[in-house]
Each structure stands twice: as structure tokens, then as C-alpha cells.
Scaffold this active site. Structure first.
Site, short mmCIF file in Angstrom:
data_model
loop_
_atom_site.label_atom_id
_atom_site.label_comp_id
_atom_site.label_asym_id
_atom_site.label_seq_id
_atom_site.Cartn_x
_atom_site.Cartn_y
_atom_site.Cartn_z
CE LYS A 48 -5.13 1.72 12.93
NZ LYS A 48 -5.75 0.93 11.84
CG MET A 69 -2.04 -1.05 1.10
SD MET A 69 -3.19 -0.72 -0.24
CE MET A 69 -4.29 -2.15 -0.08
CE1 TYR A 78 -2.01 0.93 14.54
CE2 TYR A 78 -2.66 1.80 16.69
CZ TYR A 78 -2.86 0.92 15.64
OH TYR A 78 -3.90 0.03 15.69
CB ILE A 133 -6.34 -8.10 18.92
CG1 ILE A 133 -7.42 -6.99 18.97
CG2 ILE A 133 -6.92 -9.41 18.41
CD1 ILE A 133 -8.58 -7.26 19.90
CG ASP A 134 -4.87 -13.56 20.53
OD1 ASP A 134 -5.44 -13.16 19.49
OD2 ASP A 134 -5.08 -14.68 21.04
CG ASN A 169 -7.27 -6.03 8.86
OD1 ASN A 169 -7.47 -5.81 10.06
ND2 ASN A 169 -6.38 -6.92 8.42
CG HIS A 170 -3.96 -2.00 4.48
ND1 HIS A 170 -5.22 -1.89 3.93
CD2 HIS A 170 -3.35 -0.81 4.26
CE1 HIS A 170 -5.35 -0.68 3.39
NE2 HIS A 170 -4.23 0.00 3.58
CB ALA A 213 -0.95 10.56 13.88
CD GLU A 257 4.11 -14.25 14.50
OE1 GLU A 257 5.34 -14.33 14.34
OE2 GLU A 257 3.28 -14.84 13.78
#
Length: 293
Positions: A187, A93, A183, A218-219, A119-120, A185, A221
Site C-alpha cells: 500500500k 492478478m 500488506y 471496513i466490515d 480494488n483487488h 509495504a 467478510e
């Protein structure tokens, strides 16, 4: 403390009342059968789990992410799980032309689109802001501007199908959190853009829903590797998170708060009424001594 409790308890009651009053309508897996869905960031984490849920629901899938080898494996499993069809387009992207390439693939393959799940995210660090403006600019390109570009390209098809846009965001895009400045900023930008766009759709009577997904820890990785040394609470399961995102999009909800809708509502109420207390509460959940500049 007594004053805080006097404020906190009524707010908690209000948040819970809001949760039960606005509980989502019934969801059925048949709602996805035969639907044409793009999922970005689908090679791992929440995106991968969404692909598997959608496959079981017999949707048509177009998946995208950077790593082709991983995407191939996800597509193979989706077909095994019962997807009506599954294909992928690999790319970054960061390439400003790539969002249009993905949407064009959907148009050429299906002739339309029912759901766009954005979602990326780009790689970022979990630490004090280091002053790297170039990193912020790059992250805005991946986490924000590509979302705008994909939405713009997909909108004619979504208008025709009266479809849905699902935007995966974060609590870091609703209230500031430490060690996530670049990050956060991006969102916040998503919230501003898509909340404004929703107004315009309603004014123009465009029957395309926008669901903003406000996620906590969220779990996945990547998330566990990045923040587990510094956050004191347990991450929520990515499989359940992925399913809740799909449900919220299908039911055309305005927002999803996961893992806790009531807690999310309470945080937002506190932000308006007691912002300093909320900031203190947020900082108390971090092991600051484990953060190294």
C-alpha cells in the site's frame, strides 16, 4: 499529558478546518449514467458493493476477480439493478498478462473507458512478520505491480475520455501498523507510484485524475475474519464505503479518507510532528495478547 493536549487540540482544530475547507463538490448519480467503468476485486466486499452502486447509476460495467461463479452472480444482480450493461472477466492478478487481458476486453467491448477502479488484493496474514520474502514478492505482484500494469494498459483510453483512476489503498499505506508488514509495504508502494504519476500528469497537462482512497477498518467478510479478534474498534459499513469511493472518483478528488477524513488528517499531522506518540496511539488499539505467532 498537559503538553500532549496542547499539541493535540490545535491539531484537531486544524484537521477539522481542513476538512470543511476542502469539502467535496456536489455529487449526482447522473454523473455515472452511461459511463464505462472497470472494477477489479468485484466478486465480494467493497468491490461488489461498488458494482451494485454503479449498476443503480446505470453505468456500463466490466468486473473482474478470481472466482467466476461469484462474478456471474454479481453481474446478474447488476443487470437487475439497472446497469446499462455488465460483463466479467475472471482470472488472477498473479498472472502478469491478466491486467492487459481485462483492459483489452473493455477496449473491444466499448471502444473506450471512463473510469478504472483498482480494488483487488491478494491473500495475506494478520500476524508478526514471519520472514517469508516470497510471500512479500507475490503480494507486491498482486497488490502493486498489477495496478501499474492495468493503469499502463488503460491510459490511452483514459486520456481520450479525460477519465479517472481510482486506487483503493489503506491507512496502512500512510502510516505503519503492526501485524501487516507485507500488506502495508504494497500500500505504501501504491501511494508512492500514483502520487508521483499525478505530478507527471499535471506537468504534461494530461487530464486524467488519480484518486487515492485511504481506508480504515471496513466490515468486509475477509477483514472482519482476519482482524476482529485483535482490533478494538467497530468496522465501518462496506456499502457506504463503496459509495464514497465512487463519489470521490467522479468528483476527481485527490484523496478519500474513510471512515473519518478529519481523523485521517489528524493522524498524518501527528506522523510528522509526534511520530512516537502516534505509534503508541496505534498500538493501544490492538489486543496484542490475542495475536499468536
Amino acid at each position: 499529558m498537559g503538553l500532549l493536549l496542547k499539541v493535540f487540540i490545535p491539531l484537531l482544530g486544524l484537521a477539522l478546518a481542513f476538512y470543511f475547507y476542502s469539502a467535496p463538490k456536489d455529487f449526482s448519480e447522473e454523473m455515472l449514467r452511461g459511463k464505462r467503468v472497470i472494477v477489479t476485486g468485484a466478486s465480494s466486499g467493497i468491490g461488489e458493493q461498488m458494482a451494485y452502486h454503479l449498476a443503480r447509476m446505470e453505468a456500463h460495467l466490466l468486473l473482474t476477480a478470481r472466482t467466476e461463479a461469484k462474478l456471474q452472480k454479481v453481474v446478474e444482480r447488476c443487470l437487475t439493478l439497472g446497469a446499462a450493461s455488465a460483463r466479467y472477466v475472471s482470472g488472477s492478478m498473479e498472472d502478469t498478462t491478466f491486467p492487459e487481458v481485462v483492459v483489452k476486453e473493455a477496449e473491444n467491448t466499448w471502444g473506450g473507458l471512463d473510469m478504472l477502479i483498482l480494488n483487488h488484493i491478494g491473500y495475506t496474514y494478520f500476524n508478526y512478520f514471519n520472514g517469508d520474502v516470497g510471500h512479500v514478492r507475490k503480494l507486491l505482484e498482486i497488490n502493486f505491480l498489477s495496478y501499474v500494469a492495468m493503469t499502463t494498459s488503460a491510459l490511452p483510453m483514459l486520456k481520450e475520455s479525460q477519465g479517472s483512476i481510482v486506487v483503493v489503498s489503506s491507512m496502512a499505506g500512510k502510516t505503519g501498523t503492526p501485524f501487516t508488514a507485507p500488506y502495508s509495504a504494497t500500500k505504501f508502494a501504491l501511494d508512492g507510484f500514483f502520487s508521483s504519476l499525478r505530478h507527471e500528469f499535471i506537468i504534461d497537462k494530461v487530464n486524467v485524475s488519480i484518486t487515492l482512497c485511504i481506508l480504515g477498518y471496513i466490515d468486509t467478510e475477509n477483514a472482519v475474519r482476519a482482524v476482529s479478534h485483535a482490533i478494538q474498534y467497530t468496522p465501518a459499513p462496506k456499502e457506504e464505503c463503496a459509495l464514497e469511493i465512487i463519489k470521490s472518483g467522479v468528483l476527481r478528488q485527490r484523496e478519500l479518507h474513510y471512515p473519518s477524513r478529519a481523523a485521517g488528517s489528524l493522524l498524518l499531522l501527528l506522523q510528522g510532528i509526534a511520530p512516537d506518540f502516534l505509534d503508541s496511539l496505534i498500538r493501544s488499539n490492538y489486543k496484542v495478547e490475542n495475536i499468536r505467532r
